[in-house]
Motif scaffolding. Structure first.
Motif, PDB file in Angstrom:
ATOM      1  N   PRO A  59      -4.465  17.589  -3.655  1.00 47.57           N
ATOM      2  CA  PRO A  59      -5.864  17.540  -4.061  1.00 47.57           C
ATOM      3  C   PRO A  59      -5.959  17.433  -5.582  1.00 47.57           C
ATOM      4  CG  PRO A  59      -5.286  19.737  -3.185  1.00 47.57           C
ATOM      5  CD  PRO A  59      -4.085  18.876  -3.030  1.00 47.57           C
ATOM      6  N   SER A  60      -7.053  16.858  -6.073  1.00 46.69           N
ATOM      7  CA  SER A  60      -7.143  16.584  -7.518  1.00 46.69           C
ATOM      8  C   SER A  60      -7.029  17.876  -8.340  1.00 46.69           C
ATOM      9  CB  SER A  60      -8.449  15.857  -7.832  1.00 46.69           C
ATOM     10  OG  SER A  60      -9.522  16.659  -7.373  1.00 46.69           O
ATOM     11  N   TRP A  61      -7.555  19.000  -7.805  1.00 51.40           N
ATOM     12  CA  TRP A  61      -7.524  20.241  -8.580  1.00 51.40           C
ATOM     13  C   TRP A  61      -6.147  20.891  -8.618  1.00 51.40           C
ATOM     14  CZ3 TRP A  61      -6.035  23.690  -4.959  1.00 51.40           C
ATOM     15  CH2 TRP A  61      -6.508  23.528  -3.657  1.00 51.40           C
ATOM     16  N   ALA A  62      -5.175  20.294  -7.903  1.00 52.32           N
ATOM     17  CA  ALA A  62      -3.832  20.889  -7.908  1.00 52.32           C
ATOM     18  C   ALA A  62      -2.819  19.993  -8.608  1.00 52.32           C
ATOM     19  CB  ALA A  62      -3.390  21.166  -6.479  1.00 52.32           C
ATOM     20  N   LEU A  63      -3.318  18.928  -9.275  1.00 55.62           N
ATOM     21  CA  LEU A  63      -2.405  17.949  -9.879  1.00 55.62           C
ATOM     22  C   LEU A  63      -1.579  18.512 -11.037  1.00 55.62           C
ATOM     23  CD1 LEU A  63      -4.608  14.747  -9.749  1.00 55.62           C
ATOM     24  CD2 LEU A  63      -2.342  15.043  -8.724  1.00 55.62           C
ATOM     25  N   HIS A  64      -2.073  19.622 -11.623  1.00 57.07           N
ATOM     26  CA  HIS A  64      -1.341  20.192 -12.765  1.00 57.07           C
ATOM     27  C   HIS A  64      -0.145  21.041 -12.324  1.00 57.07           C
ATOM     28  CE1 HIS A  64      -3.991  23.316 -11.318  1.00 57.07           C
ATOM     29  NE2 HIS A  64      -3.240  24.203 -11.953  1.00 57.07           N
ATOM     30  N   LEU A  65      -0.004  21.268 -11.024  1.00 53.88           N
ATOM     31  CA  LEU A  65       1.059  22.168 -10.566  1.00 53.88           C
ATOM     32  C   LEU A  65       2.406  21.459 -10.551  1.00 53.88           C
ATOM     33  CD1 LEU A  65      -0.929  23.821  -7.662  1.00 53.88           C
ATOM     34  CD2 LEU A  65      -0.378  24.831  -9.884  1.00 53.88           C
ATOM     35  N   ASN A  66       3.426  22.273 -10.554  1.00 55.64           N
ATOM     36  CA  ASN A  66       4.771  21.737 -10.621  1.00 55.64           C
ATOM     37  C   ASN A  66       5.676  22.627  -9.778  1.00 55.64           C
ATOM     38  OD1 ASN A  66       6.892  20.204 -11.523  1.00 55.64           O
ATOM     39  ND2 ASN A  66       7.154  21.392 -13.410  1.00 55.64           N
ATOM     40  N   PRO A  67       6.479  22.124  -8.873  1.00 58.39           N
ATOM     41  CA  PRO A  67       6.648  20.711  -8.537  1.00 58.39           C
ATOM     42  C   PRO A  67       5.569  20.225  -7.575  1.00 58.39           C
ATOM     43  CG  PRO A  67       8.041  22.058  -7.126  1.00 58.39           C
ATOM     44  CD  PRO A  67       7.301  22.994  -8.019  1.00 58.39           C
ATOM     45  N   ILE A  68       5.269  18.941  -7.602  1.00 58.41           N
ATOM     46  CA  ILE A  68       4.392  18.349  -6.597  1.00 58.41           C
ATOM     47  C   ILE A  68       5.299  17.720  -5.537  1.00 58.41           C
ATOM     48  CG2 ILE A  68       2.753  16.486  -6.163  1.00 58.41           C
ATOM     49  CD1 ILE A  68       1.410  17.173  -8.762  1.00 58.41           C
ATOM     50  N   PRO A  69       5.142  18.172  -4.289  1.00 63.50           N
ATOM     51  CA  PRO A  69       6.039  17.644  -3.257  1.00 63.50           C
ATOM     52  C   PRO A  69       5.818  16.144  -3.048  1.00 63.50           C
ATOM     53  CG  PRO A  69       4.613  19.422  -2.417  1.00 63.50           C
ATOM     54  CD  PRO A  69       4.126  19.085  -3.777  1.00 63.50           C
ATOM     55  N   SER A  70       6.901  15.424  -2.741  1.00 68.28           N
ATOM     56  CA  SER A  70       6.741  13.975  -2.535  1.00 68.28           C
ATOM     57  C   SER A  70       6.417  13.659  -1.078  1.00 68.28           C
ATOM     58  CB  SER A  70       8.001  13.243  -2.980  1.00 68.28           C
ATOM     59  OG  SER A  70       9.102  13.722  -2.225  1.00 68.28           O
ATOM     60  N   HIS A  71       6.901  14.515  -0.151  1.00 69.33           N
ATOM     61  CA  HIS A  71       6.718  14.223   1.272  1.00 69.33           C
ATOM     62  C   HIS A  71       6.346  15.471   2.053  1.00 69.33           C
ATOM     63  CE1 HIS A  71       8.854  10.607   0.098  1.00 69.33           C
ATOM     64  NE2 HIS A  71       8.323  10.039   1.175  1.00 69.33           N
ATOM     65  N   VAL A  72       5.803  15.234   3.241  1.00 70.87           N
ATOM     66  CA  VAL A  72       5.415  16.359   4.092  1.00 70.87           C
ATOM     67  C   VAL A  72       5.505  15.913   5.552  1.00 70.87           C
ATOM     68  CG1 VAL A  72       2.924  15.773   3.970  1.00 70.87           C
ATOM     69  CG2 VAL A  72       3.618  18.144   4.377  1.00 70.87           C
ATOM     70  N   PHE A  73       5.816  16.845   6.431  1.00 75.09           N
ATOM     71  CA  PHE A  73       5.759  16.580   7.874  1.00 75.09           C
ATOM     72  C   PHE A  73       4.417  17.053   8.433  1.00 75.09           C
ATOM     73  CE2 PHE A  73      10.498  16.688   7.981  1.00 75.09           C
ATOM     74  CZ  PHE A  73      10.689  15.509   8.666  1.00 75.09           C
ATOM     75  N   SER A  74       4.009  16.499   9.561  1.00 80.70           N
ATOM     76  CA  SER A  74       2.859  17.053  10.293  1.00 80.70           C
ATOM     77  C   SER A  74       3.405  17.824  11.482  1.00 80.70           C
ATOM     78  CB  SER A  74       1.957  15.936  10.811  1.00 80.70           C
ATOM     79  OG  SER A  74       1.432  15.227   9.735  1.00 80.70           O
ATOM     80  N   LEU A  75       3.370  19.121  11.396  1.00 82.87           N
ATOM     81  CA  LEU A  75       3.907  19.946  12.490  1.00 82.87           C
ATOM     82  C   LEU A  75       2.834  20.849  13.088  1.00 82.87           C
ATOM     83  CD1 LEU A  75       7.239  21.097  10.790  1.00 82.87           C
ATOM     84  CD2 LEU A  75       6.973  19.285  12.477  1.00 82.87           C
ATOM     85  N   ALA A  76       1.957  21.371  12.240  1.00 81.57           N
ATOM     86  CA  ALA A  76       0.920  22.297  12.714  1.00 81.57           C
ATOM     87  C   ALA A  76      -0.252  21.502  13.293  1.00 81.57           C
ATOM     88  CB  ALA A  76       0.438  23.147  11.545  1.00 81.57           C
ATOM     89  N   HIS A  77      -0.941  22.096  14.240  1.00 79.86           N
ATOM     90  CA  HIS A  77      -2.161  21.483  14.768  1.00 79.86           C
ATOM     91  C   HIS A  77      -3.315  21.908  13.893  1.00 79.86           C
ATOM     92  CE1 HIS A  77      -0.317  20.032  18.481  1.00 79.86           C
ATOM     93  NE2 HIS A  77       0.488  21.048  18.279  1.00 79.86           N
ATOM     94  N   VAL A  78      -3.695  21.011  13.003  1.00 86.36           N
ATOM     95  CA  VAL A  78      -4.750  21.325  12.040  1.00 86.36           C
ATOM     96  C   VAL A  78      -5.829  20.252  12.099  1.00 86.36           C
ATOM     97  CG1 VAL A  78      -3.248  22.587  10.480  1.00 86.36           C
ATOM     98  CG2 VAL A  78      -3.463  20.129  10.204  1.00 86.36           C
ATOM     99  N   PRO A  79      -7.037  20.511  11.639  1.00 88.03           N
ATOM    100  CA  PRO A  79      -7.530  21.756  11.063  1.00 88.03           C
ATOM    101  C   PRO A  79      -7.645  22.865  12.110  1.00 88.03           C
ATOM    102  CG  PRO A  79      -9.339  20.201  11.365  1.00 88.03           C
ATOM    103  CD  PRO A  79      -8.086  19.470  11.708  1.00 88.03           C
ATOM    104  N   THR A  80      -7.313  24.077  11.695  1.00 93.58           N
ATOM    105  CA  THR A  80      -7.496  25.221  12.588  1.00 93.58           C
ATOM    106  C   THR A  80      -8.973  25.637  12.528  1.00 93.58           C
ATOM    107  OG1 THR A  80      -6.922  26.748  10.812  1.00 93.58           O
ATOM    108  CG2 THR A  80      -5.138  26.054  12.274  1.00 93.58           C
ATOM    109  N   PRO A  81      -9.503  26.136  13.660  1.00 95.15           N
ATOM    110  CA  PRO A  81     -10.939  26.452  13.680  1.00 95.15           C
ATOM    111  C   PRO A  81     -11.333  27.581  12.723  1.00 95.15           C
ATOM    112  CG  PRO A  81      -9.928  26.653  15.888  1.00 95.15           C
ATOM    113  CD  PRO A  81      -8.823  26.405  14.925  1.00 95.15           C
ATOM    114  N   ILE A  82     -12.583  27.501  12.266  1.00 95.94           N
ATOM    115  CA  ILE A  82     -13.219  28.634  11.556  1.00 95.94           C
ATOM    116  C   ILE A  82     -14.410  29.034  12.421  1.00 95.94           C
ATOM    117  CG2 ILE A  82     -14.563  29.333   9.525  1.00 95.94           C
ATOM    118  CD1 ILE A  82     -12.999  27.332   7.872  1.00 95.94           C
ATOM    119  N   HIS A  83     -14.524  30.303  12.756  1.00 96.32           N
ATOM    120  CA  HIS A  83     -15.710  30.723  13.501  1.00 96.32           C
ATOM    121  C   HIS A  83     -16.175  32.105  13.064  1.00 96.32           C
ATOM    122  CE1 HIS A  83     -13.446  33.411  16.221  1.00 96.32           C
ATOM    123  NE2 HIS A  83     -12.573  32.448  16.404  1.00 96.32           N
TER     124      HIS A  83
END
Ligand SMILES: *Cc1c(COP(=O)(O)O)cnc(C)c1O
Length: 349
Positions: free
Chosen positions: A25-49
């Motif tokens: 996300p744009s507000w996290a661009l200053h962080l270090n390290p920024i990961p280059s890749h990611v897997f999709s493993l979790a079933h998201v978005p998780t509900p909010i109720h």
């Protein structure tokens, strides 16, 4: 084929989990390290109720984010961290992962499952009391799942943990495996390093997007309450600039030890709301949060709070037989009298 290409090919033979390039996300661009890749493993978005947890003062609104529902065997907050950590493991050409935790570690269980999805072997160092280290650790709670998916369980005593620390033990196992030609990747305790924490930076982006949906009508929260262990979850959440996190001191009797009040509370919440908290983290955090709302209702009045349910249901199966059996009650042999008509021969059941 190079090691990385081999490792990626091995993963592709396994689960559907293809790695995708990651854009923060744009507000996290200053962080270090920024990961280059990611897997999709979790079933998201998780509900909010909405969550009418007993003890909520009038005029306070409590919502719950159901991270416990991001999968069945891969449920809970560790799944999001593993999406980043395992992408890194595969990018390094690893063929197995090593991690560590207590006997009922949800993190170890989630790692064992996620590694198996990706066709990686998993080695778990599990800490227990000295007296338990000489016998089979059994199948209670998380252990059943770890052992079903074929994780290699290495049992150590808490004394050994105190003496060598997690990095000493993890590195020692890594060296042993390398001697046998393996390419292990170490995942730290709880998956909480600067990479794993991205899982909860992503969760903040997810919450922001959910609140834009018509059902939430651009709602905002005044506080977020989340359990804290190795702290990757809370650190990730607090990096989202619009959040203020509340730190409840809710350790109680110590890691994985539950007081009777905490267990009674878990039962009370389950019975009132259908939400099952775990004894090690979410149950303690919610207990501390509700206690504070009960003792200081003024502080919470007019506030809208989001509680993060981080999962952990399997640890409850270990507690259940030992200490919860006297809390549940409500069973009896059904009354069957002669007046019930006999089953029709055409009925199957
Ligand atoms: C590990 C765990 C936590 C703590 O999360 P950290 O990121 O390690 O602080 C909270 N709840 C559950 C159910 C967990 O398994």
């Amino acid at each position: 084929m190079g090691e990385v290409a081999k490792s990626v090919a091995k993963v592709e033979e396994g689960f559907l989990g293809l790695m995708r390039p990651y854009k923060p996300p744009s507000w996290a661009l200053h962080l270090n390290p920024i990961p280059s890749h990611v897997f999709s493993l979790a079933h998201v978005p998780t509900p909010i109720h909405k969550w009418n947890v007993p003890g909520t003062p009038a005029n306070t609104e409590v919502y719950i984010k159901r991270e416990d529902l991001c999968g069945v065997q891969l449920s809970g907050n560790k799944a999001r961290k593993l999406e980043f950590l395992l992408a890194d493991a595969v990018s390094h050409g690893s063929d197995c992962v090593i991690t560590m935790g207590g006997m009922q570690s949800n993190h170890c269980r989630a790692t064992a499952v996620a590694a198996r999805y990706l066709n990686l072997d998993c080695f778990l160092i599990l800490c227990m009391y000295e007296s338990q280290t000489e016998r089979d650790p059994g199948l209670a709670g998380n252990l059943l799942i770890e052992r079903l998916v074929g994780a290699h369980v290495e049992v150590v005593s808490w004394e050994a943990f105190a003496k060598y620390g997690s990095s000493g033990l993890l590195n020692s196992l890594k060296k042993q495996l390398e001697k046998n030609g393996r390419r292990p990747y170490i995942i730290p305790v709880g998956g909480s390093n600067s990479l794993g924490t991205w899982g909860y930076i992503e969760a903040v982006r997810e919450i922001e997007q959910q609140l834009q949906q018509p059902e939430f009508d651009e709602m905002t929260f005044d506080s977020i309450v989340a359990p804290c262990g190795s702290s990757g979850t809370v650190v990730g959440l607090s990096l989202g600039s619009w959040l203020s996190t509340l730190k409840a001191e809710a350790k109680g009797l110590g890691y994985a030890s539950s007081s009777t009040e905490e267990l009674v509370f878990i039962k009370e919440v389950a019975e009132a709301t259908g939400v099952i908290l775990d004894p090690v983290y979410s149950g303690k955090a919610a207990y501390g949060f509700v206690k504070d709302m009960r003792e200081n209702p003024k502080k919470w009045e007019g506030k809208r709070v989001l509680f993060i349910h981080t999962g952990g249901i399997f640890a409850l199966y270990d507690k259940a037989t030992k200490v919860m059996s006297n809390m549940v009650g409500r069973w009896k042999r059904m009354d069957i009298n002669e007046s019930i008509p006999l089953k029709d021969a055409s009925e199957c059941w």
